[in-house]
Design an enzyme around this catalytic site. Sequence first.
Site, PDB file in Angstrom:
ATOM      1  N   ASN A  92       0.799  -1.222   0.000  1.00 49.29           N
ATOM      2  CA  ASN A  92       0.000   0.000   0.000  1.00 49.29           C
ATOM      3  C   ASN A  92       0.837   1.280   0.000  1.00 49.29           C
ATOM      4  O   ASN A  92       0.309   2.367  -0.246  1.00 49.29           O
ATOM      5  CB  ASN A  92      -0.938  -0.056   1.224  1.00 49.29           C
ATOM      6  N   SER A 144      -4.531   2.576  -8.585  1.00 44.99           N
ATOM      7  CA  SER A 144      -5.300   3.830  -8.540  1.00 44.99           C
ATOM      8  C   SER A 144      -6.105   3.952  -9.815  1.00 44.99           C
ATOM      9  O   SER A 144      -5.700   3.440 -10.872  1.00 44.99           O
ATOM     10  CB  SER A 144      -4.355   5.029  -8.437  1.00 44.99           C
ATOM     11  N   TYR A 157       3.100   8.890 -11.598  1.00 44.11           N
ATOM     12  CA  TYR A 157       2.194   8.179 -10.684  1.00 44.11           C
ATOM     13  C   TYR A 157       1.289   7.213 -11.461  1.00 44.11           C
ATOM     14  O   TYR A 157       1.119   6.041 -11.082  1.00 44.11           O
ATOM     15  CB  TYR A 157       1.370   9.214  -9.917  1.00 44.11           C
ATOM     16  N   LYS A 161       1.027   3.105 -11.205  1.00 49.71           N
ATOM     17  CA  LYS A 161      -0.207   2.420 -10.798  1.00 49.71           C
ATOM     18  C   LYS A 161      -0.720   1.483 -11.899  1.00 49.71           C
ATOM     19  O   LYS A 161      -1.326   0.450 -11.605  1.00 49.71           O
ATOM     20  CB  LYS A 161      -1.276   3.453 -10.408  1.00 49.71           C
TER      21      LYS A 161
END
Length: 249
Positions: A92, A144, A157, A161
């Site tokens: 996580n 995400s 990012y 993800k």
Amino acid sequence: MNENGSRVVVITGGSRGIGRCVALKFAEEAARIVLVHYDPDESAAQETLALLKEKGVQVEAHKVDVSVRQEVEELFGDILERYGRVDVLVNNAGITRDTLLMRMGEKDWDAVLNVNLKSVFNCTQAVIRAMIKQRSGCIVSMSSVVGQIGNVGQANYSASKAGIMGFTKTVAREVAARGIRVNAVAPGFIDTEMTAALPEKVRQKFLEQIPLGRMGRPEEVAEVVYWLCSDSASYLTGQVIHVNGGLYM
Ligand SMILES: NC(=O)c1ccc[n+]([C@@H]2O[C@H](COP(=O)([O-])OP(=O)(O)OC[C@H]3O[C@@H](n4cnc5c(N)ncnc54)[C@H](O)[C@@H]3O)[C@@H](O)[C@H]2O)c1
């Protein structure tokens, strides 16, 4: 489950936000919980430890940078030596370094890919042998919605993800026959420190796109993580479960 009846659960990024809520959810079944974080100070981790101890579970916290392979190997070596097994791994830990691609420095790219994606490789590889030997285990990694749909200012990012989604599906195929399930959760816009840092204009723009009309709560993500690691989800592997109020369907 092991001979003591309580699962050994390792949660990276467990000091606050979604990770803390996942830990609190596992505390309901009296799991033995190991939290990993990399906060500059220990206050959030201490607060989480206190909340978990109040619930009477066995818990410990370690400050380890999950992007550093050697540190991860040492941590999991120690966990496996003391507990003899890991039943659940929740990958996580995550960070953002948002900026437009035009301005994105190599450092911003490397930091996000290392903490968000390489860490998943590091931690998963560190437990997989033990899980294969146990012939059981659940791994859930935090992806995400932007790994699916992209987002301006998040090339690093969203790539990390999306990488988690591909990694999850591949590892799920590799270890399914050994009784190990590997899944990902892709949250939308969740109310944590990560999103508190966003400018008000960006928050409003996000909210307008969410059919349920509000941000998600970290507890709502934790419920799905917990469920994925339960026998109720015994026929799920290689899946990416979206928890986003309808932002992406
Ligand atoms: N909040 C959201 O809207 C949202 C949406 C989609 C996905 N996510 C993902 O969910 C996860 C948790 O997010 P959050 O909002 O709770 O974030 P947060 O910023 O509140 O917590 C992040 C956690 O990760 C840990 N961490 C950061 N770098 C680390 C490192 N190098 N080594 C070990 N631990 C490290 C921190 O110590 C902290 O415990 C992240 O992977 C994030 O990308 C969050």
